[in-house]
Motif scaffolding. Structure first.
Motif, short mmCIF file in Angstrom:
data_model
loop_
_atom_site.label_atom_id
_atom_site.label_comp_id
_atom_site.label_asym_id
_atom_site.label_seq_id
_atom_site.Cartn_x
_atom_site.Cartn_y
_atom_site.Cartn_z
N ASP A 44 2.79 -2.65 -3.17
CA ASP A 44 3.54 -2.23 -3.36
C ASP A 44 3.69 -0.23 -1.75
OD1 ASP A 44 4.15 -4.11 -5.45
OD2 ASP A 44 3.82 -2.50 -6.88
N TYR A 45 2.85 -0.22 -2.07
CA TYR A 45 2.93 1.16 -1.06
C TYR A 45 2.31 1.02 0.31
CZ TYR A 45 4.37 2.32 -5.24
OH TYR A 45 4.63 2.87 -6.95
N PHE B 204 -2.73 -0.91 -4.46
CA PHE B 204 -1.56 -0.52 -3.99
C PHE B 204 -1.14 -0.84 -2.97
CE2 PHE B 204 -5.03 2.73 -2.76
CZ PHE B 204 -4.79 2.63 -0.81
N ASP C 124 2.35 8.13 -2.94
CA ASP C 124 3.23 7.11 -3.72
C ASP C 124 2.73 6.68 -4.81
OD1 ASP C 124 4.63 8.67 -2.09
OD2 ASP C 124 5.30 7.10 -0.18
N TYR C 125 2.02 6.23 -4.30
CA TYR C 125 1.02 5.06 -5.29
C TYR C 125 0.43 5.79 -6.76
CZ TYR C 125 -3.17 3.27 -7.88
OH TYR C 125 -4.64 2.94 -8.66
N LYS D 14 0.10 3.96 1.37
CA LYS D 14 1.22 5.69 1.20
C LYS D 14 0.58 5.53 -0.33
CE LYS D 14 5.75 5.23 3.79
NZ LYS D 14 7.48 5.14 3.01
N SER E 34 2.83 7.33 -8.81
CA SER E 34 3.06 5.93 -9.84
C SER E 34 2.35 6.13 -11.17
CB SER E 34 3.77 4.72 -9.43
OG SER E 34 4.76 4.26 -8.50
#
Length: 194
Positions: free
Chosen positions: A167-168, A164, A174-175, A171, A178
């Motif tokens: 991209d994150y 993650f 948030d991963y 966070k 997703s």
């Protein structure tokens, strides 16, 4: 001896919430586990042939094989339970069992997300006990340590940073959100033993 072969998961590219760069890096890491599983398998076979099965080098390579092999298989389970875009079938066996063992699907999700959000690196895995059929969420720190005996992985989420951070960043929640938007619930239900 049949070599382990890396599977192609490129069909996941374009999945919402996962960049191409993150997925390609993750695929490369997985391919390394396959390569190392094969290399260790060959070395161990040669040591056995040479009568060196009782030497420390054999023992250490044998221990390392568990790390590489489980890293390979856990990544395969992870990639294979991704790529979905439908919610869980509320009338299916998996949803019924989640309701039975956790009180509701939503209570299970909360528990699974809490496991995935725990500090540290590892895996959040929904297991089914082969003896009772009970589902349980577990944290697995290392690929080769902590798996509950006689339990089958039903849903696997990688929570090592490589899954993650690209991209994150930090966070992780948030991963995890997703991840849930991309679960292939039919694959998870197929893994159920009872």
């Amino acid at each position: 001896m049949t070599a382990f072969t890396a599977k192609d998961y490129s069909q996941l590219i374009g999945m919402p919430g996962f960049s191409e760069a993150l997925l390609n890096n993750h695929f490369t890491l997985y391919q390394g586990y396959v390569k190392n599983s094969n290399a260790l398998d060959e070395l161990l076979m040669q040591l056995r042939k040479d009568g060196k099965g009782s030497e420390p080098v054999f023992a250490e390579l044998k221990r390392r094989f568990g790390w590489e092999f489980n890293g390979m298989r856990l990544h395969e389970l992870y990639f294979e339970n991704l790529g979905g875009n439908q919610p869980i079938n509320q009338d299916g066996r998996l949803a019924a069992r989640l309701h039975q063992d956790f009180g509701s699907y939503d209570e299970w999700v909360q528990d699974f997300k809490s496991v995935g959000a725990m500090r540290g690196i590892g895996w959040a895995i929904l297991y089914q006990d082969a003896h009772s059929g009970r589902l349980m969420n577990c944290w697995i720190n290392e690929h080769d340590v902590g798996h509950p005996a006689c339990c089958a992985p039903i849903l696997v989420m990688d929570v090592f940073e490589h899954a993650f951070m690209t991209d994150y960043g930090l966070k992780r929640a948030d991963y995890i959100n997703s991840f849930f938007q991309n679960v292939d619930w039919s694959k998870a239900e197929e893994r159920m033993q009872m």
